[in-house]
Design a protein around this motif. Structure first.
Motif, PDB file in Angstrom:
ATOM      1  N   TYR A 271      45.561  44.040  39.732  1.00  9.85           N
ATOM      2  CA  TYR A 271      45.001  42.832  40.350  1.00  9.85           C
ATOM      3  C   TYR A 271      44.575  43.089  41.796  1.00  9.85           C
ATOM      4  CZ  TYR A 271      46.564  39.948  36.426  1.00  9.85           C
ATOM      5  OH  TYR A 271      46.743  39.393  35.192  1.00  9.85           O
ATOM      6  N   VAL A 272      45.418  43.783  42.543  1.00 10.74           N
ATOM      7  CA  VAL A 272      45.100  44.052  43.949  1.00 10.74           C
ATOM      8  C   VAL A 272      43.931  45.029  44.060  1.00 10.74           C
ATOM      9  CG1 VAL A 272      46.006  44.891  46.146  1.00 10.74           C
ATOM     10  CG2 VAL A 272      47.484  43.566  44.623  1.00 10.74           C
ATOM     11  N   ASN A 273      43.834  45.972  43.137  1.00 12.44           N
ATOM     12  CA  ASN A 273      42.673  46.872  43.118  1.00 12.44           C
ATOM     13  C   ASN A 273      41.376  46.096  42.962  1.00 12.44           C
ATOM     14  OD1 ASN A 273      42.872  49.728  43.484  1.00 12.44           O
ATOM     15  ND2 ASN A 273      44.202  49.835  41.688  1.00 12.44           N
ATOM     16  N   GLN A 274      41.383  45.131  42.050  1.00 17.69           N
ATOM     17  CA  GLN A 274      40.195  44.314  41.854  1.00 17.69           C
ATOM     18  C   GLN A 274      39.909  43.436  43.072  1.00 17.69           C
ATOM     19  OE1 GLN A 274      39.538  42.564  37.868  1.00 17.69           O
ATOM     20  NE2 GLN A 274      41.532  43.433  37.294  1.00 17.69           N
ATOM     21  N   LEU A 275      40.966  42.926  43.689  1.00 17.84           N
ATOM     22  CA  LEU A 275      40.785  42.150  44.923  1.00 17.84           C
ATOM     23  C   LEU A 275      40.143  42.995  46.016  1.00 17.84           C
ATOM     24  CD1 LEU A 275      43.995  39.968  45.422  1.00 17.84           C
ATOM     25  CD2 LEU A 275      41.665  39.193  45.027  1.00 17.84           C
ATOM     26  N   ALA A 276      40.547  44.251  46.101  1.00 16.70           N
ATOM     27  CA  ALA A 276      40.000  45.140  47.125  1.00 16.70           C
ATOM     28  C   ALA A 276      38.500  45.332  46.931  1.00 16.70           C
ATOM     29  CB  ALA A 276      40.721  46.492  47.082  1.00 16.70           C
ATOM     30  N   ILE A 277      38.056  45.345  45.669  1.00 13.53           N
ATOM     31  CA  ILE A 277      36.617  45.484  45.391  1.00 13.53           C
ATOM     32  C   ILE A 277      35.873  44.215  45.790  1.00 13.53           C
ATOM     33  CG2 ILE A 277      34.917  45.773  43.546  1.00 13.53           C
ATOM     34  CD1 ILE A 277      36.991  47.492  42.071  1.00 13.53           C
ATOM     35  N   VAL A 278      36.422  43.078  45.371  1.00 13.70           N
ATOM     36  CA  VAL A 278      35.741  41.794  45.622  1.00 13.70           C
ATOM     37  C   VAL A 278      35.758  41.433  47.112  1.00 13.70           C
ATOM     38  CG1 VAL A 278      35.743  39.329  45.104  1.00 13.70           C
ATOM     39  CG2 VAL A 278      36.278  40.981  43.304  1.00 13.70           C
ATOM     40  N   TRP A 279      36.889  41.657  47.763  1.00 16.05           N
ATOM     41  CA  TRP A 279      37.040  41.235  49.161  1.00 16.05           C
ATOM     42  C   TRP A 279      36.587  42.287  50.173  1.00 16.05           C
ATOM     43  CZ3 TRP A 279      42.536  38.561  48.835  1.00 16.05           C
ATOM     44  CH2 TRP A 279      42.373  37.289  48.266  1.00 16.05           C
ATOM     45  N   LYS A 280      36.053  43.393  49.692  1.00 18.32           N
ATOM     46  CA  LYS A 280      35.579  44.394  50.647  1.00 18.32           C
ATOM     47  C   LYS A 280      34.364  43.852  51.397  1.00 18.32           C
ATOM     48  CE  LYS A 280      34.050  49.176  51.163  1.00 18.32           C
ATOM     49  NZ  LYS A 280      33.793  50.461  50.500  1.00 18.32           N
TER      50      LYS A 280
END
Length: 637
Positions: A271-280
């Motif tokens: 989940y945090v990996n995906q957040l890192a992509i979206v919130w970059k």
């Protein structure tokens, strides 16, 4: 003597067909007869004249009967109540529920929770109980210090650009390019500022309870296979109940099952990996941000640092909550700034591609070309953003000022509101190609176009087909487009995408002609006869120029249909006039070929002395050179 023998004989006969009491009675009568004969007082053989005991016996029997009836009446209600209770108990038993004491330790969800006795509970009831034993509300907050400048990316829709059902120009060769998109594998949809982590316990509860009931049913099956007699089963059940009651009074029950939390580390990290992509957030290096229509120029923004989420540190903070059995709380992301460039970037922006095509003299069509150009003009695409012609231009309607003009529909040339806008999409396609940007969806026309070389066109219609390309550069790019003096021009404004000294051009060559389709038989009421035309196939090439050297690489293939001839049936009253019409058509075709030849000669002169297109007002535009002109296709406009 004879009389005595008959009486005795009659007495024996009764004794043989009655109960033992009746035989004893008859024996008693015999004794009386024999006693009479032996005494001197009854010489006649009669029974002695004394009071008979029969009334006393009758009274005794009646007393016993009355007493038995009373006892039965007193005992009957109790027995009936037991039967009723047993029936109710039988009806209340749910075959899907657990029928014995089974204790569950669920303290992993709720601290210091007492054991749950699952007797009488179904699978759904156990799950519902466990769901209510905790509250899940874990929220990850976006700690980006420049979040006010951050814009959420657009997620891909994952739908194919297939042919439309509306009968539009969707029969041409299709070209689809799938590019690497970091958002393609993102399944979560967070908000700009926060993300609610899904309940991870829900699936675990379901799986755990499923295992409990599966194990319980298996144990019941084993017991049933070794089932004893009902009497022995009742005795053991009663004994077990007494033992259970005794144990309950002496000691607390122990857990048969203990619910344990699985390791959520992998899920949280995902989940945090995906957040890192979206919130970059990419740093803002002073790129163009919008187009000022009053000045005709793009405006530049300031510099802002970007932001990147630290996956491992942020995931650890979430796991710390779960390990502490705290399922409700907020966690801020751990991240770092991505420094923006301190160099001035404004002076590096320039026109990186420019293409001009010639339109027809049809004023209605040119109106549509002009409106489409105005809609596209000033579009800004951020890095990674995809352009959609239909999204930007919208539906072409009369309310917007679009006029009816020639267009393709189901393989036929028809009058359609907005006809001619394909000239802007095709011109844009050629500019995008020269700029080094990536076209992601393009479809060729059903029939060969005339304003660009076949194989270099991009048809559009509403709601499809569409034309799309992506800004695969590291900086924002802008689109300039306009119509003037029967020409359509599109320019790409940005930082160079291709390496220094490298140029791309798109050229197309005819491979072969295709046969003229079989004629369609029509009546005079359906229209006039036509000779039709042959189809064709084209090979498009990417011409790469680098350090003075040219390389020609195959890019894509395009196939175009021929127009279907229309003929009257033999014997039609119009056949003679149709023949004349055919002759006239041939002469017109010959004249058109002459005109086309003259047009090509004129274009050759134009290449030597190109027309200068000043474009819309503003300093962002540049003049058009001979290299920017696209040669028209074969045939007339």
């Amino acid at each position: 003597m004879l009389a005595s023998q008959r009486r005795l004989s009659r007495g024996v006969s009764r004794a043989q067909g009655s109960s033992r009491s009746r035989s004893a009675s008859y024996s008693y009568n015999d004794r009386g007869v024999r006693s009479g004969r032996g005494s001197g007082n009854g010489g006649s053989g009669r029974r002695p004249n004394k009071k008979s005991p029969f009334p006393f016996v009758l009274i005794g029997v009646l007393a016993i009967a009355v007493l038995g009836t009373g006892v039965y009446a007193l005992s009957r209600p109790s027995s009936h109540a037991e039967e009723t209770e047993s029936a109710v108990e039988t009806q209340a038993i749910n075959p899907d529920a657990i029928q014995k004491d089974l204790y569950l330790d669920y303290s992993a969800f709720k601290k210091d929770a007492e054991l749950l006795n699952m007797k009488g509970m179904t699978k759904e009831e156990v799950e519902d109980f466990l769901h209510k034993s905790y509250q899940w509300n874990i929220v990850i907050k976006n700690a980006n210090p420049n979040i006010q400048y951050f814009s959420m990316p657009e997620f891909p829709e994952h739908k194919e650009n297939s042919s439309s059902d509306d009968g539009v120009d969707d029969q041409g060769t299709e070209e689809i390019v799938k590019i690497a998109n970091s958002l393609s594998d993102v399944t979560i949809r967070p908000e700009k500022t926060e993300y609610n982590v899904p309940d991870l316990l829900e699936d675990s509860i379901h799986d755990f309870v499923e295992q409990i009931f599966t194990a319980y049913k298996e144990s019941e099956t084993v017991e049933s296979s070794t089932e004893e007699s009902s009497t022995e089963k009742e005795k053991k059940k009663k004994k077990k109940k007494e033992e259970t009651t005794s144990e309950t009074e002496t000691q607390a029950p122990t857990a048969d099952y203990v619910l344990q939390l699985p390791n959520f580390n992998d899920k949280i990290t995902d989940y945090v990996n995906q957040l890192a992509i979206v919130w970059k957030m990419a740093p803002q290096n002073g790129d163009i941000t919008k187009y000022n229509r009053s000045t005709g120029e793009f405006e530049f923004g300031g510099t802002k640092d970007g932001y990147a989420v630290n996956v491992s540190d942020t995931a650890k903070k979430v796991m710390d909550l779960l390990d502490a059995k705290e399922f409700s709380g907020e966690v801020e992301t751990v991240g770092s700034a991505i420094p923006a460039s301190t160099d001035s970037i404004k002076d590096k922006y320039k026109i990186i591609a420019s293409v001009t095509t010639k339109t027809t003299s049809n004023q209605l069509r040119n109106t549509n070309v002009k409106l489409a150009a105005e809609a596209v003009n000033g579009t800004v695409l951020e890095p990674g953003e995809e352009f959609s012609f239909n999204t930007v231009v919208g539906q072409r309607t009369a309310e917007k000022g679009y006029k009816p003009a020639a267009a393709y529909n189901q393989g036929e040339v028809v009058e359609e509101v907005g006809g001619g806008v394909c000239q802007i999409s095709s011109t844009l396609y050629n500019a995008v190609f020269r700029a080094g940007l990536t076209t992601t969806y393009r479809r060729a026309h059903t029939f060969a176009p005339t304003y660009v070389t076949p194989g270099t066109d991009a048809t559009v219609s509403w709601p499809g087909p569409d034309y799309k390309f992506v800004n695969n550069s590291k900086h924002a790019v802008g689109i300039l487009a306009w119509y003037k003096d029967q020409t359509a021009t599109v320019q790409i404004y940005g930082l160079p995408v291709l390496p220094e000294g490298v140029k791309w051009e798109l050229v197309s060559e005819k491979v072969k002609d295709l046969p003229v389709p079989q004629p369609q038989i029509i009546t005079p009421e359906q229209g006039k006869e036509s000779s039709g035309s042959a189809g064709s196939e084209w090979q498009a090439f990417k011409v790469i120029t680098k350090d003075g050297k040219t390389e020609k690489v195959k890019d894509h293939y395009a196939s175009y249909k021929g127009h279907t001839p229309k003929k009257y049936a033999e014997g039609s009253t119009e056949s003679s006039s149709a023949a004349e019409s055919q002759t006239g058509s041939t002469q017109a075709s010959s004249a058109q070929e002459t005109k086309s030849s003259e047009t090509k000669q004129s274009e050759s002169k134009t290449a030597e002395n190109p027309v200068i297109s000043n474009g819309p007002s503003g300093s962002n535009t540049v003049t058009t050179t001979a290299e920017d002109y696209i040669s028209p296709g074969p045939g007339s406009d």
